[in-house]
Design an enzyme around this catalytic site. Structure first.
Site, mmCIF file in Angstrom:
data_model
loop_
_atom_site.group_PDB
_atom_site.id
_atom_site.type_symbol
_atom_site.label_atom_id
_atom_site.label_comp_id
_atom_site.label_asym_id
_atom_site.label_seq_id
_atom_site.Cartn_x
_atom_site.Cartn_y
_atom_site.Cartn_z
ATOM 1 N N TYR A 15 58.580 51.349 40.970
ATOM 2 C CA TYR A 15 57.629 52.357 40.343
ATOM 3 C C TYR A 15 57.663 53.264 41.756
ATOM 4 O O TYR A 15 56.587 54.302 41.330
ATOM 5 C CB TYR A 15 56.487 51.550 39.636
ATOM 6 C CG TYR A 15 57.049 51.279 37.948
ATOM 7 C CD1 TYR A 15 58.345 51.361 37.739
ATOM 8 C CD2 TYR A 15 56.131 50.801 37.564
ATOM 9 C CE1 TYR A 15 58.850 51.000 36.257
ATOM 10 C CE2 TYR A 15 56.073 50.381 36.307
ATOM 11 C CZ TYR A 15 57.100 50.215 35.620
ATOM 12 O OH TYR A 15 57.517 49.419 34.597
ATOM 13 N N LYS A 67 64.640 38.019 38.861
ATOM 14 C CA LYS A 67 65.934 38.418 38.343
ATOM 15 C C LYS A 67 66.841 37.850 39.714
ATOM 16 O O LYS A 67 67.901 38.692 39.731
ATOM 17 C CB LYS A 67 66.347 39.771 37.514
ATOM 18 C CG LYS A 67 67.550 39.526 37.404
ATOM 19 C CD LYS A 67 67.636 39.237 35.949
ATOM 20 C CE LYS A 67 69.409 39.090 34.923
ATOM 21 N NZ LYS A 67 69.451 38.557 33.627
ATOM 22 N N ASP A 116 64.646 37.249 32.235
ATOM 23 C CA ASP A 116 65.134 37.978 30.418
ATOM 24 C C ASP A 116 64.802 36.447 29.984
ATOM 25 O O ASP A 116 64.615 36.310 28.206
ATOM 26 C CB ASP A 116 66.866 37.922 30.156
ATOM 27 C CG ASP A 116 67.576 37.189 31.463
ATOM 28 O OD1 ASP A 116 66.644 36.889 32.227
ATOM 29 O OD2 ASP A 116 69.048 37.662 31.381
ATOM 30 N N ASP A 137 54.876 44.720 34.145
ATOM 31 C CA ASP A 137 54.404 45.387 33.007
ATOM 32 C C ASP A 137 55.178 45.351 31.659
ATOM 33 O O ASP A 137 54.125 45.842 30.961
ATOM 34 C CB ASP A 137 55.205 46.694 33.615
ATOM 35 C CG ASP A 137 55.052 48.172 32.490
ATOM 36 O OD1 ASP A 137 54.122 48.306 31.660
ATOM 37 O OD2 ASP A 137 55.554 49.459 33.257
ATOM 38 N N ASP A 146 52.730 43.221 28.347
ATOM 39 C CA ASP A 146 52.583 44.278 27.113
ATOM 40 C C ASP A 146 53.052 42.401 26.113
ATOM 41 O O ASP A 146 53.127 42.744 24.828
ATOM 42 C CB ASP A 146 53.292 45.227 26.799
ATOM 43 C CG ASP A 146 52.871 46.356 27.471
ATOM 44 O OD1 ASP A 146 51.931 46.528 27.812
ATOM 45 O OD2 ASP A 146 52.848 47.494 27.097
#
Ligand code: NAD
Length: 359
Positions: free
Chosen positions: A143, A192, A224, A248, A252
């Site tokens: 980001y 990852k 994942d 992020d 959620d």
């Protein structure tokens, strides 16, 4: 009597409504526990644009810096949607986070037992209870990395860059381990590392930091797999430590398990432990000014502030217990059910205060 200074940024939309209820509840818990909170109200977001032309006036920054903690409602609304990105209310939010160096985002995802039926997951999947803490890096990674667009072989391309330094990973990892030490001493680091070099550095650094926390059981999951495990076996998790973008998305996902966005608090902390507290939801302009908002995410953010910034854990426990009990008495529309009366934002705040009074 001990007195704490809190900068109060109500913001836009439902922000003022939910913050008013939070102040009511914080004052009630403070009175019971023998301390006082002095609030200084400042502008942020659309309200600040309207009055000063800036989404984050200097006066707001100064008050935040001279306070023990910052409490924020929410920013944004239809009225400011057409402004350029850097002049929108949300720019004020990003600016206050970076100005105060708030690199660690704590997002608990808890299912309060009276609300089990509001979760999209089956009872058998949730188990007895669910209490996960997502520790997300907030000021680094993709980001904030280099990004751009260009042309190659006649076609447009775009790129974003995921970059983490050992220092950035170490400081968020420490927060994760400290959190695990205060809870069940289990930490799951999510990356990852099978594909991304930045994730391999993340994993190596977390393993190094773990040497200082021999009591904490550390494990690693690929993002994942973690995303899948969160919905098929969420109770295996306690503290999840992860990067900005993975946090992020995963927070959620974890949050919706709890039934309503109106239930979820958050804290953002700096290296010195300074904190900004806010519900995870936005300004909900569709229901603003109608006394319909659920104030509980905001009230629970207040409890986080008492615990992490004001060192008043007894008052924090009192508020969390009161919220749990209030859910058996009345509910706002977003969590209505179980034959309980459906009430407005103010009335929900009153029910929580009454539960604290009864303790
Ligand atoms: P939102 O979270 O404001 O609303 C999404 C949905 O959830 C809406 O239907 C809303 O009515 C409902 N909702 C949210 N909070 C609720 C509560 N406490 N009680 C009951 N229902 C609630 O997200 P959005 O609609 O995508 O964004 C609205 C505005 O908020 C936008 O301007 C956005 O940029 C801003 N926003 C601000 C923050 C923040 O201040 N931290 C975060 C997210 C979005």
């Amino acid at each position: 009597m001990k007195e704490y200074k809190v900068a109060l940024l109500k913001g836009d939309g439902i922000g003022p409504e939910i913050v008013d209820e939070t102040v009511k509840v914080l004052n009630k818990a403070a009175e019971k526990c023998g301390f006082m909170i002095k609030y200084t109200q400042e502008l942020i977001g659309g309200a600040a644009i309207d009055q000063t032309g800036s989404p984050l006036p200097q006066q707001t920054i100064d008050t935040c810096k001279s306070s023990d903690a910052v409490f924020l409602g929410a920013v944004g609304g239809y009225k400011w949607d057409t402004l350029p990105g850097d002049q929108r209310p949300e720019a004020g939010l990003l600016a206050i986070r970076s100005t105060l160096g708030l690199f660690a985002n704590l997002r608990p995802a808890i299912i309060f037992s009276p609300l089990k039926a509001a979760s999209p997951l089956k009872d058998s999947v949730i188990g007895d209870c669910l209490d996960i803490m997502v520790v997300r890096e907030l000021t680094g990674g993709i980001y904030f990395g280099t990004r751009g667009r260009g042309m190659e072989d006649g076609a447009e391309y775009a790129y974003d860059t995921e970059k983490y330094s050992v220092t950035e990973i170490e400081r968020i990892a420490k927060i994760g381990f400290e959190m695990a030490m205060k809870r069940s001493k289990k930490l799951c680091s999510v990356d990852k590392a099978n594909v991304l070099e930045s994730s391999r550095l993340w994993r190596e650094t977390v393993i190094n930091v773990a040497k200082n926390y021999p009591e904490v059981e550390l494990r690693h999951l690929y993002v994942d797999n973690c995303s899948m495990q969160l919905v098929c076996n969420p109770s295996q998790f306690d503290v999840i430590l992860t990067s900005n973008i993975f946090g992020d998305i995963l927070s959620d996902e974890a949050s919706i398990i709890s039934g309503s966005i109106g239930m979820l608090p958050s804290a953002s902390l700096s290296e010195q432990g300074f904190g900004l507290y806010e519900p995870i939801h936005g300004s909900a302009p569709d229901i603003a000014g109608r006394n319909q908002a659920n104030p509980l995410a905001s009230i629970l953010s207040g409890a986080m502030m008492l615990r992490h910034s004001l060192s008043e854990p007894a008052a924090a426990d009192m508020i969390e217990t009161a919220v749990n009990r209030a859910l058996l008495v009345a509910r706002t529309a977003d969590i209505a059910g179980d034959g309980l009366p459906s009430v407005g934002c103010r009335e929900m705040g009153d029910v929580v205060c009454a539960e604290i009074d009864a303790m």
